[in-house]
Write an enzyme that holds these catalytic residues in place. Structure first.
Site, PDB file in Angstrom:
ATOM      1  N   TYR A  83     -21.546 -17.400  12.188  1.00 30.75           N
ATOM      2  CA  TYR A  83     -20.149 -17.717  12.555  1.00 30.75           C
ATOM      3  C   TYR A  83     -20.037 -17.749  14.009  1.00 30.75           C
ATOM      4  O   TYR A  83     -20.789 -17.269  14.919  1.00 30.75           O
ATOM      5  CB  TYR A  83     -19.646 -15.881  12.331  1.00 30.75           C
ATOM      6  CG  TYR A  83     -18.580 -15.371  12.866  1.00 30.75           C
ATOM      7  CD1 TYR A  83     -17.352 -15.336  11.811  1.00 30.75           C
ATOM      8  CD2 TYR A  83     -18.251 -14.960  14.208  1.00 30.75           C
ATOM      9  CE1 TYR A  83     -16.262 -14.829  12.268  1.00 30.75           C
ATOM     10  CE2 TYR A  83     -17.023 -14.435  14.556  1.00 30.75           C
ATOM     11  CZ  TYR A  83     -16.096 -14.384  13.591  1.00 30.75           C
ATOM     12  OH  TYR A  83     -14.785 -13.670  13.909  1.00 30.75           O
ATOM     13  N   TYR A 237     -18.061  -4.762   7.205  1.00 26.70           N
ATOM     14  CA  TYR A 237     -18.893  -5.017   8.247  1.00 26.70           C
ATOM     15  C   TYR A 237     -18.235  -4.129   9.690  1.00 26.70           C
ATOM     16  O   TYR A 237     -18.690  -3.580  10.249  1.00 26.70           O
ATOM     17  CB  TYR A 237     -18.762  -6.604   8.572  1.00 26.70           C
ATOM     18  CG  TYR A 237     -19.635  -6.837  10.123  1.00 26.70           C
ATOM     19  CD1 TYR A 237     -21.096  -7.021  10.133  1.00 26.70           C
ATOM     20  CD2 TYR A 237     -18.955  -6.891  11.232  1.00 26.70           C
ATOM     21  CE1 TYR A 237     -21.684  -7.320  11.055  1.00 26.70           C
ATOM     22  CE2 TYR A 237     -19.671  -7.320  12.312  1.00 26.70           C
ATOM     23  CZ  TYR A 237     -21.014  -7.588  12.276  1.00 26.70           C
ATOM     24  OH  TYR A 237     -21.906  -7.721  13.595  1.00 26.70           O
ATOM     25  N   HIS A 238     -16.813  -4.606   9.903  1.00 23.50           N
ATOM     26  CA  HIS A 238     -15.963  -3.960  10.904  1.00 23.50           C
ATOM     27  C   HIS A 238     -16.107  -2.569  10.936  1.00 23.50           C
ATOM     28  O   HIS A 238     -15.681  -1.750  11.894  1.00 23.50           O
ATOM     29  CB  HIS A 238     -14.781  -4.476  10.948  1.00 23.50           C
ATOM     30  CG  HIS A 238     -14.868  -6.061  10.561  1.00 23.50           C
ATOM     31  ND1 HIS A 238     -14.736  -6.437   9.347  1.00 23.50           N
ATOM     32  CD2 HIS A 238     -14.869  -7.115  11.515  1.00 23.50           C
ATOM     33  CE1 HIS A 238     -14.899  -7.721   9.340  1.00 23.50           C
ATOM     34  NE2 HIS A 238     -14.810  -8.265  10.647  1.00 23.50           N
ATOM     35  N   LYS A 593      -5.955  -0.456  25.922  1.00 26.84           N
ATOM     36  CA  LYS A 593      -6.450  -1.864  25.317  1.00 26.84           C
ATOM     37  C   LYS A 593      -5.203  -2.841  25.695  1.00 26.84           C
ATOM     38  O   LYS A 593      -4.160  -2.503  25.889  1.00 26.84           O
ATOM     39  CB  LYS A 593      -6.408  -2.084  23.912  1.00 26.84           C
ATOM     40  CG  LYS A 593      -7.298  -1.002  23.154  1.00 26.84           C
ATOM     41  CD  LYS A 593      -8.865  -1.414  23.281  1.00 26.84           C
ATOM     42  CE  LYS A 593      -9.204  -3.002  22.847  1.00 26.84           C
ATOM     43  NZ  LYS A 593     -10.771  -3.169  23.136  1.00 26.84           N
ATOM     44  N   ASP A 597      -6.635  -7.918  21.597  1.00 23.21           N
ATOM     45  CA  ASP A 597      -7.861  -7.538  21.052  1.00 23.21           C
ATOM     46  C   ASP A 597      -7.720  -5.982  20.290  1.00 23.21           C
ATOM     47  O   ASP A 597      -7.380  -5.392  21.235  1.00 23.21           O
ATOM     48  CB  ASP A 597      -8.940  -7.520  22.301  1.00 23.21           C
ATOM     49  CG  ASP A 597     -10.255  -6.580  22.064  1.00 23.21           C
ATOM     50  OD1 ASP A 597     -10.359  -6.341  20.872  1.00 23.21           O
ATOM     51  OD2 ASP A 597     -10.689  -6.157  23.029  1.00 23.21           O
TER      52      ASP A 597
END
Lengths: 715, 324
Positions: A83, A237-238, A593, A597
């Site tokens: 990736y 995954y995340h 944040k 993102d």
């Protein structure tokens, strides 16, 4: 003479307890993060009475525990799929061409944050985010540059896109069309997994329900028009990256999968018309055997789930997956250790039977990978394929008492969670209620507490530290330059196109979104062909659906529990209590944040553990601008602001925050500290901009809390 | 203090924030200063309407304030929000997450949004909330929202802070209806039934009519409007105009009947009494001689030398004598 088995086991037990000086061997079992207990010994007894796993099954045979195919790597090894995304389409294109020459057969596109969130590069709101974490795609023109000279009919393209999935996939289709290709020949995968965005990654745009409609429309369109394209990559995954344990990752991912199957069936599709092209994506962390068992369990459970949906086609029943080594397991400290970690993780993925794999670069805890670190990452896989012999036999760990039992244990633990989700009415409802998000946050906080309290060892971080940290080169992105170039391209695009035609196409999209009629991907292809931008198409949808704002729930008390009577923990609590006595209130810290993102694991963990220590924590909403943060900080009269950054936006956003704070109160004494992925090269720049402290990945929360209370007390 | 006062009246954000910190502080010198500040500010009052919001956790109070607040600032009103956040954990720290549900209004230049941990005091109201409202009023805000979590007694305390008191409820199973006791209807000027959207819409509108009929059994005093019930959807921004209409009506009716002014007067007396009571209790708690006397009297009660009521009277007499 051979003794009977029970006697031999008793003998072993006696020897064992004598060697380790304990009462009974089960005192020695170890409880994993998943709550599964690992015994010191497994025997053939542990192969009996399984509900899910069938230890006598063969590869390519129900329930597919040993692999979706009979031959697996003996015929063809897994696909090396790295990736990557550079900031611009031009640079990414160069990179892809080079990799193809080096033997890579698939390519994988990472998009920048504004593209994910459906904003064009010229939008004020994304000032600090353009070109960060991937390539900026504003229109089909960028997409054409991205794939220039790359034969899309031969190359499988994987795109990590969820939020702005409609305009981006449409741009891919139109780019192929303008290469002279029918969409039928395009192959690849689009992530299109919106549910996990609401749980962990936060790059959604619209609320859950309309988002599910988008998913269904894409499944429908690709099922009818693009037979070689995988319409969804259901991703755990995340979740692991955000701190989920392996059982949670497995269960929520499969439960997501079930929800997508239902969404597609609601469009009138038969399950075997689309299910063969559902693919999965799991994270592989450092818990070696657990990860292997997770992949085996995933296949086992999915076969059962799909059978219940009435699937007949073997391809519907088999779970095929891409894997990526864990990013969160990488450390900033002693970074070359990451090469070793990634290698073991890669081996784990392969022994688990993945279909394709991305290995992380060792510098990813610090910055985006360089050419050097990318090469090592790719070579890790080439060495495994060509030198270790792991491809010579299928599923080499089958029959291992331990691995088979662990596979079964994973299955039953995950099944319990899946049943719980089903009882809530499926994943869309569970997500809307915040259930998966909260339980993942709780796991994440526990993991952090285990590391900070030394209950879990991370080499080079909380033990075996390197006294001489090596300096490594990192990739630097000139965000301003990328943004300017993109703006120029947008301006030219807008001058040349037929605006009346586009307006009509966009209003058709809004109407179709409102009326729940038509296929949105089909309509977006037309708008993109008419040179609509990603931002414009996203806006047309937003006009109907609205934008989603997540409410920030949080756990509390989880971190503190690991530190009962811990000296350091109590010392910090005392300092905070004294601070309150002297100052008439608790130290108050705003955790934020900024920019687009959405990775908020770090911010959440800091918030909950700081609160457990006795701070008053203000939690800012996601996607704030520096101006919003400054207003929030001043109005609540906080002592400090903690900025969590993981996507290289700090060089633009932090100085802007300082400016905005001064604009509201030029004599403000607010301490600003920054945490997350920050290359050491940038430290001085941040200090020059009046940042008081920087906490890299792997910093113990206790250390950072101690530093923060000290800084606040001094002011 | 004069300077701080001027900066507040000029509407300077940082000054308002510092002043609120001052009124919330537990430090002795801050308390002195805050008294001085408040007595100055009270001399130049603004024109703010103070609106209270209470209701059980999870009914979407913050989300409603986000939606209704956006509606108000779009009409060019200046809005101050004081959110009392109940989340305080075992160590005394807290996570103030209300603002994550108010991301749109918190960006707006015409708002001032402050969260305060309740610390369990006064049943959901924080120390200094009344004073914070005085500060925002002096700073020229048109509306001041006070958001509290509904836990038992707190409604009454919260109602005594505001000109209009609103209860927010969700589409319910009817359990909440039993919660409508006479006490609360006396305080609530408006019931808002939230979540009139999606799957819950039908349930919400049924809940609204249930409330309407339940409320019709209670007669309010003649100088106020009957308690109204309004159906809204915060996520779909529906019904916000109805809420504003209701507020305007309530304000107008109450001002015409002097109820508006009377309430403020009664509230002043409520808080004065609270202040006195708290001071006495504090004094009593800190009095070591009294604690000793209590211990002695307990021994005497057990040994049969005195009775419970005689003992309590003796303690009170001692306390009053000491503080003559």
């Amino acid at each position: 003479m051979k003794k009977d088995k029970n006697n031999r086991l008793n003998d072993w037990e006696k020897k064992f307890v004598k060697e380790v000086k304990i009462e009974a061997s089960n005192e020695f079992s170890y409880e994993t993060d998943e709550g599964i207990s690992i015994n010191p010994l497994y025997t053939s007894e542990d192969l009996l009475n399984y509900e899910f796993n069938d230890v006598n099954s063969l590869p390519g045979e129900w329930p597919y525990t040993r692999g979706p195919k009979a031959s697996m790597y003996t015929n063809r090894p897994w696909t090396i799929r790295q990736y990557a995304g550079f900031s611009t389409a031009e640079e990414s294109n160069k990179f892809y061409r080079k990799n193809l020459e080096a033997g890579q057969m698939g390519l994988s596109v990472a998009f920048d944050l504004p593209t994910h969130r459906g904003y064009d590069s010229d939008d004020e709101i994304v000032m600090g985010d353009v070109g960060k974490a991937g390539v900026a795609i504003d229109s089909v023109e960028d997409m054409k540059i991205l794939f220039d000279g790359i034969p899309l009919e031969k190359m499988s393209v994987s795109m990590t896109m969820n939020g702005a999935v409609l305009p981006v996939l449409a741009a891919f289709i139109v780019a192929g069309e303008e290469q002279g290709l029918d969409k039928k020949v395009l192959s690849g995968t689009i992530q299109n997994d919106i549910l996990k965005e609401f749980m962990v990654r936060n790059t959604y745009i619209y609320p859950p329900e309309p988002s599910m409609r988008i998913v269904a429309d894409i499944i429908e369109y690709t099922a009818n028009e693009m037979p070689k394209f995988n319409s969804i990559s259901i991703s755990g995954y995340h979740m692991q990256e955000a701190g989920a344990n392996n059982v949670q990752e497995l269960a929520f991912t499969l439960a997501d999968g079930m929800e997508y199957v239902r969404a597609a069936m609601s469009k009138g599709l038969a399950v075997d018309d689309f299910a063969p092209r559902l693919s999965f994506f799991f994270a592989i962390g450092t818990d070696f055997f657990m990860e292997i068992a997770k992949l085996r369990a995933a296949r086992t459970l999915w076969a059962r789930i799909m059978q219940d949906f009435g699937a007949k086609d073997e391809k519907s029943l088999t779970l095929r997956t891409h894997c990526q080594t864990s990013g969160v397991s990488l450390t900033e400290k002693d970074p070359y250790n990451n090469i070793v970690r990634t290698s073991y993780e890669a081996l784990s993925a392969i022994l688990g039977g993945t279909q394709s794999l991305h290995t992380n670069s060792f510098d990813e805890a610090i910055a985006l990978p360089t050419e050097f670190s990318s090469r090592i990452a790719r070579n890790t896989q080439l060495i495994l394929q060509n030198e270790t012999g792991v491809t010579n036999t299928v599923d080499p760990l089958a029959g291992s008492y331990f691995v088979e039992k662990l596979t079964e244990d994973m299955c039953s633990a995950a099944w319990k969670i899946i049943e719980e989700v089903e009882e809530m009415g499926g994943m869309t409802k569970a997500v809307a209620a915040g259930m998966p998000k909260l339980s993942i946050e709780e796991s994440a906080t526990k993991k952090q507490a285990k590391i900070d309290s030394g209950k879990r060892i991370v080499v080079g971080v909380n033990k075996f530290k390197n006294p001489k940290e090596p300096k490594i080169d990192v990739l630097v992105i000139d965000n301003e330059k990328v943004r300017e170039d993109q703006i120029k391209k947008i301006t030219i695009l807008k001058e040349k196109r037929n605006n009346d035609l586009l307006r009509e196409k966009l209003s058709i999209i809004t109407e179709a979104a409102k009326n729940k009629k038509g296929n949105l991907l089909e309509l977006c292809v037309e708008a993109i062909r008419a040179r609509g931008t990603v931002g414009e198409v996203s806006k047309a949808l937003e006009d109907a659906f609205g934008r989603h704002y997540a409410t920030n729930l949080g756990v509390s008390g989880v971190y503190g529990k690991f530190f009962e009577k811990d000296d350091k923990f109590m010392a910090i609590q005392n300092k905070i209590n004294n601070f309150e006595k002297e100052n008439g209130r608790r130290p108050r810290v705003l955790i934020v944040k900024m920019g687009q993102d959405g990775h908020d694991r770090g911010a959440k963990i800091v918030a909950t553990s700081f609160a457990d220590l006795g701070f008053d924590i203000d939690m800012g909403p996601l996607f704030q601008s520096p101006k919003d943060v400054a207003k929030d900080a001043i109005e609540n009269d906080v002592h400090a602001i903690g900025v969590s950054t993981l996507a290289a936006g700090h060089k633009t956003l932090v100085p802007e925050l300082m400016k905005q704070l001064k604009a509201l109160d030029k004599s403000n004494k607010i301490i600003v500290f920054v945490g997350g992925v920050i290359p050491e090269q940038d430290y001085q720049f941040l200090y020059d901009n009046e940042v008081s402290a920087i906490f890299g990945p792997g910093t113990s929360i206790l250390d950072s809390a101690e530093k923060v209370i000290e800084l606040i007390s001094k002011k | 203090m004069k300077e701080l006062k001027d900066r507040i009246v000029a509407g300077e954000r940082a000054a308002i924030a510092k002043a609120i910190t001052l009124v919330e502080s537990s430090r002795e010198e801050d308390i002195q200063q805050s008294h001085e500040l408040i007595s100055q500010l009270i001399k130049s009052p603004g024109h703010a309407i103070r609106v209270g919001f209470s209701g059980p956790p999870g009914v979407g109070k913050s989300t409603f304030i986000e939606s209704f607040g956006t509606f108000l600032v779009n009409k060019n009103f200046k809005l101050g929000v004081l959110a009392i956040d109940p989340s305080s954990n075992f160590t005394g720290g807290s996570i103030l997450g209300d603002k994550t549900r108010m991301s749109e209004i918190s960006k707006n230049d015409n708002t001032f949004i402050r969260s305060t941990p309740s610390r369990g005091s006064l049943g959901g109201i924080a120390v200094g909330t009344r004073e914070a409202a005085i500060i925002l009023d002096a700073a020229g805000y048109d509306y001041i929202f006070i958001e509290t979590v509904g836990v038992g007694q707190s409604e009454i305390t919260a109602a005594n802070l505001v000109d209009i008191f609103t209860l927010i409820v969700g589409p319910g199973s009817g359990d909440e209806l039993q919660g409508i006791k006479k006490g609360i209807t006396e305080y609530a000027d408006l019931f808002i039934v939230n979540k009139n959207d999606g799957d819950l819409a039908a349930q919400a509108s049924k809940t609204a009519s249930d409330y309407k009929s339940a409320l019709s059994f209670y007669n309010k005093e003649s100088n106020t409007l009957d308690t109204q019930v309004v159906l809204v959807s915060s996520v779909e921004n529906k019904g916000m105009d109805l809420v504003l209409d209701a507020y305007n009506q309530i304000t107008e009716t109450n001002k015409n009947s002097s109820e508006f002014q009377n309430r403020r007067k009664n509230q002043l007396s409520y808080w004065l009494e609270e202040e006195v009571r708290n001071k006495i209790l504090l004094k009593l708690d800190k009095d070591r001689e009294i604690s000793k006397k209590i211990a002695n009297e307990v021994t005497k009660i057990i040994s049969g030398d005195t009775g419970f009521y005689t003992a309590s009277q003796a303690i009170i007499d001692t306390f009053l004598d000491k503080n003559k």
